[in-house]
Design an enzyme around this catalytic site. Structure first.
Site, PDB file in Angstrom:
ATOM      1  N   HIS A  27       0.846  -1.202   0.000  1.00 24.90           N
ATOM      2  CA  HIS A  27       0.000   0.000   0.000  1.00 24.90           C
ATOM      3  C   HIS A  27       0.877   1.245   0.000  1.00 24.90           C
ATOM      4  O   HIS A  27       1.987   1.247   0.526  1.00 24.90           O
ATOM      5  CB  HIS A  27      -0.962   0.005   1.189  1.00 24.90           C
ATOM      6  N   ASP A  29      -0.519   4.424   0.820  1.00 29.87           N
ATOM      7  CA  ASP A  29      -0.994   5.437   1.757  1.00 29.87           C
ATOM      8  C   ASP A  29      -0.229   5.300   3.073  1.00 29.87           C
ATOM      9  O   ASP A  29       0.394   4.279   3.347  1.00 29.87           O
ATOM     10  CB  ASP A  29      -2.495   5.317   1.985  1.00 29.87           C
ATOM     11  N   ASP A  60       6.607   1.848   6.129  1.00 21.86           N
ATOM     12  CA  ASP A  60       5.203   1.409   6.114  1.00 21.86           C
ATOM     13  C   ASP A  60       4.392   2.295   5.182  1.00 21.86           C
ATOM     14  O   ASP A  60       3.833   3.291   5.610  1.00 21.86           O
ATOM     15  CB  ASP A  60       4.636   1.462   7.528  1.00 21.86           C
ATOM     16  N   GLU A  94      -5.137   1.261   2.784  1.00 27.32           N
ATOM     17  CA  GLU A  94      -4.864   0.247   3.791  1.00 27.32           C
ATOM     18  C   GLU A  94      -5.000   0.803   5.205  1.00 27.32           C
ATOM     19  O   GLU A  94      -5.518   0.136   6.099  1.00 27.32           O
ATOM     20  CB  GLU A  94      -3.455  -0.323   3.577  1.00 27.32           C
ATOM     21  N   GLU A  95      -4.545   2.033   5.402  1.00 26.81           N
ATOM     22  CA  GLU A  95      -4.559   2.608   6.741  1.00 26.81           C
ATOM     23  C   GLU A  95      -5.960   2.995   7.215  1.00 26.81           C
ATOM     24  O   GLU A  95      -6.152   3.305   8.394  1.00 26.81           O
ATOM     25  CB  GLU A  95      -3.643   3.847   6.790  1.00 26.81           C
ATOM     26  N   ASP A 121       4.316  -5.936   3.719  1.00 29.92           N
ATOM     27  CA  ASP A 121       3.924  -4.998   4.775  1.00 29.92           C
ATOM     28  C   ASP A 121       4.162  -5.637   6.136  1.00 29.92           C
ATOM     29  O   ASP A 121       3.286  -5.658   6.990  1.00 29.92           O
ATOM     30  CB  ASP A 121       2.460  -4.597   4.601  1.00 29.92           C
ATOM     31  N   HIS A 154     -23.748  13.071  40.975  1.00 30.85           N
ATOM     32  CA  HIS A 154     -22.716  13.683  41.798  1.00 30.85           C
ATOM     33  C   HIS A 154     -22.186  12.626  42.763  1.00 30.85           C
ATOM     34  O   HIS A 154     -22.948  12.015  43.510  1.00 30.85           O
ATOM     35  CB  HIS A 154     -23.308  14.860  42.582  1.00 30.85           C
TER      36      HIS A 154
END
Length: 244
Positions: A27, A29, A60, A94-95, A121, A154
């Site tokens: 990939h 991206d 990566d 991919e990301e 990857d 509270h």
């Protein structure tokens, strides 16, 4: 080489007749570069410092993708022909979950056939150590929402009388593991295949990795399922983790 209607780029290089066919996946991206101020050099300008390349995607996954292109180029320059047939499929999502990859694979299923698929990857074990990554742990996830009262309360007025959802959630999360890190969810290990003897023997030859993992992560001690080495726990055993 062609680009489809979605963020997938595909190319083919034919080698000798009858040669096996390799399908590469990668990939192009990357993860966001923020915060940019912490970069010592522009994230999209490859910069060499002390023999290392710094750029977003250098590891990566643009670096691995580029490596394959350079290997193809080297073969073609040296012999004018590849020793194998190569198909390369690169995607740009991919990301963010590969939203369009399924449609591309279905549309071009016949063209994508090959003898082996190589996913570029994943990491090498160490410099100078040839590595084959032949399996990855998968992922199954769920979101747990725990609600108590119908409105915010509270703690000074209702503490001690109404269960605090954060406390109950902490108890729930803590129940996922025993004191030694073994997952207590019913049926969690039912379909887990045991490590083969050759795997344990091969991984043991890589040496003791605990000290290095402590150094990389900055933790004082490691933690995990008894009866398995640190590598076996990271590479082969399933885990139940909390994210967020």
């Amino acid at each position: 080489l062609f680009r489809s209607g979605n963020p997938v780029v595909y190319g083919e290089w034919m080698g000798a007749p009858g040669a096996p066919t390799i399908l590469f996946y990668g990939h192009y991206d990357v993860q966001p570069v923020d915060p940019v101020a912490l970069w010592n050099s522009p994230p999209f300008d490859a910069t060499i410092r002390d023999g290392e390349m710094y750029a977003r995607g250098a590891a990566d996954d643009k670096g691995q993708v580029f490596m394959h292109f350079k290997a193809i180029e080297a073969h073609l320059k040296k012999t004018g022909r590849l020793p194998v047939n190569i198909k390369m499929m690169l995607e740009g999502e991919e990301e963010v979950g590969s939203a369009n990859l399924d449609a591309f694979v279905r549309e071009h299923k016949a063209r994508l056939g090959g003898d082996v698929v190589i996913i570029s990857d994943s990491a090498m074990f160490a410099r100078g150590v040839p590595s084959i990554c032949y399996g990855l742990r998968g992922l199954v996830y769920t979101q747990i929402d725990l609600r108590g009262s119908s409105t915010d309360l509270h703690s000074g007025s209702f503490g001690g009388a109404v269960a605090n959802p954060v406390t109950m959630l902490a108890r729930l999360v803590a129940s996922f593991h025993d004191a030694d890190g073994k997952v207590q969810v019913a049926g969690f290990y039912d379909a887990v295949r045991p490590l083969a003897d050759w795997e344990r023997e091969s991984w043991a030859k890589l040496g003791d990795t605990e000290a290095e993992t402590k150094q990389i992560t900055g933790v004082p001690e490691l933690f995990g399922e008894k009866g398995f080495t640190e590598l076996e726990r990271r590479w082969a055993r399933p885990t139940a983790e909390v994210n967020g």
